[in-house]
Design an enzyme around this catalytic site. Structure first.
Site, PDB file in Angstrom:
ATOM      1  N   GLY A  24       0.984  -1.062   0.198  1.00 21.59           N
ATOM      2  CA  GLY A  24      -0.018   0.089  -0.024  1.00 21.59           C
ATOM      3  C   GLY A  24       1.055   1.253   0.165  1.00 21.59           C
ATOM      4  O   GLY A  24       0.476   2.168   0.624  1.00 21.59           O
ATOM      5  N   ALA A  25       2.030   1.090  -0.821  1.00 22.14           N
ATOM      6  CA  ALA A  25       3.180   2.383  -0.817  1.00 22.14           C
ATOM      7  C   ALA A  25       2.655   3.336  -1.505  1.00 22.14           C
ATOM      8  O   ALA A  25       3.343   4.368  -1.418  1.00 22.14           O
ATOM      9  CB  ALA A  25       4.106   1.602  -1.294  1.00 22.14           C
ATOM     10  N   ASN A  26       1.515   3.617  -2.504  1.00 23.19           N
ATOM     11  CA  ASN A  26       1.400   4.567  -3.254  1.00 23.19           C
ATOM     12  C   ASN A  26       0.643   5.930  -2.481  1.00 23.19           C
ATOM     13  O   ASN A  26       0.409   6.888  -3.196  1.00 23.19           O
ATOM     14  CB  ASN A  26       0.643   4.260  -4.435  1.00 23.19           C
TER      15      ASN A  26
ATOM     16  N   GLY B  22      -1.309   7.618   1.513  1.00 18.86           N
ATOM     17  CA  GLY B  22      -1.559   7.776   2.751  1.00 18.86           C
ATOM     18  C   GLY B  22      -0.210   7.155   3.700  1.00 18.86           C
ATOM     19  O   GLY B  22       0.844   7.840   3.726  1.00 18.86           O
ATOM     20  N   ILE B  23      -0.549   6.546   4.749  1.00 20.96           N
ATOM     21  CA  ILE B  23       0.610   5.954   5.487  1.00 20.96           C
ATOM     22  C   ILE B  23       1.907   5.302   4.879  1.00 20.96           C
ATOM     23  O   ILE B  23       2.681   5.484   5.086  1.00 20.96           O
ATOM     24  CB  ILE B  23      -0.032   5.205   6.744  1.00 20.96           C
ATOM     25  N   GLY B  24       1.328   4.421   4.000  1.00 16.71           N
ATOM     26  CA  GLY B  24       2.432   3.567   3.149  1.00 16.71           C
ATOM     27  C   GLY B  24       3.199   4.626   2.559  1.00 16.71           C
ATOM     28  O   GLY B  24       4.560   4.300   2.323  1.00 16.71           O
TER      29      GLY B  24
ATOM     30  N   TYR C 173     -13.970  -5.526  10.110  1.00 14.36           N
ATOM     31  CA  TYR C 173     -12.609  -4.730  10.204  1.00 14.36           C
ATOM     32  C   TYR C 173     -11.968  -4.886  11.414  1.00 14.36           C
ATOM     33  O   TYR C 173     -10.560  -5.087  11.507  1.00 14.36           O
ATOM     34  CB  TYR C 173     -13.002  -3.256   9.878  1.00 14.36           C
TER      35      TYR C 173
ATOM     36  N   SER D 127      -4.804  -1.823  14.230  1.00 19.43           N
ATOM     37  CA  SER D 127      -5.581  -0.444  14.676  1.00 19.43           C
ATOM     38  C   SER D 127      -6.062  -0.455  15.956  1.00 19.43           C
ATOM     39  O   SER D 127      -6.134  -1.677  16.355  1.00 19.43           O
ATOM     40  CB  SER D 127      -6.740  -0.560  13.741  1.00 19.43           C
TER      41      SER D 127
END
Length: 333
Positions: A53-55, A57-59, A210, A184
């Site tokens: 998920g690097a593209n 937000g947090i990533g 979730y 989370s």
């Protein structure tokens, strides 16, 4: 004339004092919502990191900081186009493009995860840092993946579990060897995970699913720690983190993503929520903190050790979940 000067001075000083106190109060309130910050001066030169998920937000912010600290990064993302957009933005922020590598990976597709792991291992035989960052939230309806698992469960837990297991040989080769599961605080609201019904429509709930996927992230780090110790890989650590309440793209499928609402809520989100950069701080702390070598199976928030859901301390439940996960991902021997 004297009366006017006295009158002006009578309100001027209290007004300045109130303004100063208000500014200080707002400043420290905002500091509180920003949460803990990783301020340790460390270099990641020579280290190889894999971030899902690097593209965005947090990533994205995790990749940015690791790259600026000289690490070589493998960016595992679903979209090459979005990954390339992120790489261009990162370079504009001072990152080295030669140390940013895209690999396509969709965590809701086990075959995609296997291809991504295979491609990663072709490019590097050693992985020093693995950050299981990617995930989804606000899945409003029950949906099964092509592998037959509930979408939130596979995206947030089974997909990262499979990726971790496939990359583990390269992680074990590193003397640094840190695995970070982004969980989370919502995992605290999860009840006991029933692995027999976790994919069933009747047991689905948007926040329930979730929360239990995030509890599984914490339990995974604990169970994996025990497995690594049994294998003699004491140097490898696996921990989970809570990034905080962060203003990210996790809300992209909700009304909060509507343009008008985004515009109206922008100042409130900025003040009361963490930025993506703030949200990345605990991941960076666990990945790079000098004092955390050897600490494993723990849960962190705001750059410090904190208490997890007591359910995550049930070693038998953690082992059962681990064994189930091997079966579910086709890794059981």
């Amino acid at each position: 004339m004297m009366d006017v000067e006295v009158e002006e001075s009578s309100w001027f000083l209290p007004t300045v004092l109130i303004a100063a106190v208000s500014f200080i109060a707002l400043y420290f309130t905002r500091r509180f919502f920003k949460g803990g910050q990783f301020t340790e001066r460390v270099s990641a030169k020579g280290l190889v990191a894999v971030v899902t998920g690097a593209n965005c937000g947090i990533g994205y912010e995790t990749v940015r900081e690791l790259n600026l600290k000289k690490a070589d990064i493998y960016m595992l993302c679903r979209s090459e186009e979005k990954a390339n957009d992120a790489k261009r933005a990162l370079v504009r922020q001072g990152c080295d493009a030669t140390r940013l590598h895209f690999i396509e990976c969709d965590l809701t597709d086990f075959e995609s995860v296997r291809r991504a792991a295979k491609e990663t291992l072709k490019l590097t035989d050693t992985i020093d840092i693995l950050v299981n960052n990617a995930g989804i939230m606000f899945q409003s309806k029950h949906e099964l993946t092509k592998d037959g698992h509930e979408k939130t469960w596979q995206s947030n837990y089974l997909g990262p579990f499979l990726l971790t297991e496939l990359l583990l040989p390269a992680v074990k080769k590193s003397q640094y060897a840190r695995i970070v599961n982004v969980s989370s605080l919502m995992h605290m609201r999860s009840g006991k995970i029933n692995i027999a019904t976790v994919d069933d429509k009747k047991s689905f709930g948007m926040m329930k699913s979730y929360s239990q996927s995030k509890l599984a992230n914490v339990m995974h780090a604990r169970a994996l720690t025990k497995e690594l110790r049994k294998d003699g890989a004491e140097h490898v650590t696996a921990n989970s983190v809570h990034p905080g309440g962060v203003d990210t793209e996790l809300t992209r499928t909700t009304i909060l993503a509507w343009p008008v609402i985004k515009q109206i809520s922008a100042p409130f989100r900025w003040f009361f929520l963490k930025t993506s950069r703030d949200g990345a701080q605990t991941s960076l702390y666990v990945a790079l903190g000098k004092k955390l070598g050897g600490i494993s199976g723990k849960y962190f928030a705001d750059c410090k050790l904190t208490k997890e859901n007591p359910l995550a301390l049930d070693d038998q439940a953690c082992q059962d979940l681990y064994n189930y996960s091997l079966e579910a991902t086709g890794l059981a021997k």
